[in-house]
Design a protein around this motif. Structure first.
Motif, short mmCIF file in Angstrom:
data_model
loop_
_atom_site.label_atom_id
_atom_site.label_comp_id
_atom_site.label_asym_id
_atom_site.label_seq_id
_atom_site.Cartn_x
_atom_site.Cartn_y
_atom_site.Cartn_z
N GLY A 144 -7.44 2.57 7.84
CA GLY A 144 -6.23 2.61 8.67
C GLY A 144 -5.21 1.59 8.26
N LEU A 145 -5.67 0.37 7.97
CA LEU A 145 -4.74 -0.68 7.55
C LEU A 145 -4.14 -0.38 6.17
CD1 LEU A 145 -6.67 -3.83 8.79
CD2 LEU A 145 -4.67 -2.74 9.83
N VAL A 146 -4.94 0.19 5.28
CA VAL A 146 -4.42 0.57 3.96
C VAL A 146 -3.36 1.66 4.09
CG1 VAL A 146 -5.04 1.72 1.78
CG2 VAL A 146 -6.44 -0.16 2.65
N GLY A 152 0.45 1.43 3.18
CA GLY A 152 1.10 2.40 2.30
C GLY A 152 2.40 2.92 2.88
N GLU A 153 2.46 3.00 4.20
CA GLU A 153 3.70 3.43 4.86
C GLU A 153 4.80 2.39 4.63
OE1 GLU A 153 6.35 5.67 6.94
OE2 GLU A 153 4.32 6.28 6.44
N LEU A 172 5.07 0.46 2.00
CA LEU A 172 5.49 0.54 0.60
C LEU A 172 6.26 1.82 0.29
CD1 LEU A 172 2.26 -0.83 -1.11
CD2 LEU A 172 4.41 -2.03 -0.72
N ALA A 173 5.86 2.92 0.92
CA ALA A 173 6.51 4.21 0.68
C ALA A 173 6.84 4.85 2.03
CB ALA A 173 5.60 5.13 -0.14
N PRO A 174 7.94 4.42 2.66
CA PRO A 174 8.24 4.90 4.01
C PRO A 174 8.49 6.40 4.04
CG PRO A 174 9.91 3.35 3.24
CD PRO A 174 8.91 3.48 2.16
N GLY A 175 7.95 7.03 5.05
CA GLY A 175 8.13 8.44 5.27
C GLY A 175 7.56 8.85 6.60
N ILE A 176 6.98 7.90 7.32
CA ILE A 176 6.43 8.03 8.66
C ILE A 176 5.12 8.80 8.69
CG2 ILE A 176 6.88 8.75 11.03
CD1 ILE A 176 9.77 8.26 10.62
N PHE A 177 4.76 9.52 7.66
CA PHE A 177 3.55 10.34 7.70
C PHE A 177 2.28 9.50 7.62
CE2 PHE A 177 0.42 13.35 6.05
CZ PHE A 177 0.55 14.34 7.00
N LEU A 178 2.23 8.51 6.73
CA LEU A 178 1.03 7.69 6.59
C LEU A 178 0.77 6.85 7.82
CD1 LEU A 178 1.27 6.48 2.88
CD2 LEU A 178 -0.21 8.23 3.83
#
Length: 146
Positions: free
Chosen positions: A15-17, A21-22, A24-30
């Protein structure tokens, strides 16, 4: 080793990874998948589940989290504020009255708004006639006689 990978701490780390990742690569999905993994870690910590059952719990939490996230973000992103017309200049023009630059032929003409010339469709009218914008069709304003 396998208890660490499939135990509650493995889900918390996953969950923390995912949340990282969100960042580093924003998109709200992660973000939603990360929250689902954290919740799965909490459930696995409270109830001793095998890795297969934990994976099913994660899948269920993931679906719920993604759909909930979609509902939370859709209202803000998909409907621009009609009062401001932000990012939808044509919508701000609905209801306003303008003068035709030239005679409308074939149901098409042009109006000048500030420093821009807009394509309009509507009834055949003479140059200088006042028209009211009734709706927007792409980059074309649909008008009627004012």
């Amino acid at each position: 080793m396998s208890s660490l990978l499939f135990g509650p701490w493995g889900w918390v780390i996953l969950g923390l990874v995912l949340i990282g990742g969100e960042v580093l690569a924003p998109g709200i999905f992660l973000l939603w998948l990360g929250l689902a993994a954290l919740l799965t870690g909490a459930v696995v910590g409270l109830v001793d589940l095998g890795w297969q059952a934990a994976a099913l719990v994660f899948a269920g939490f993931s679906l719920v989290a993604v759909f909930a996230g979609r509902l939370l973000t859709r209202r803000k992103d998909e409907e621009p504020d009609p009062a401001t017309g932000l990012n939808d200049r044509g919508r701000r023009l609905i209801g306003r009255v303008f003068r035709l630059e030239a005679t409308m032929t074939g149901g098409e003409g042009r109006i000048r708004i500030d420093d821009s010339s807009w394509r309009v469709t509507g009834p055949e009218l003479l140059a200088g006639s006042e028209v009211r914008v009734v709706r927007v069709d792409g980059a074309t304003l649909v008008v009627e006689k004012a």
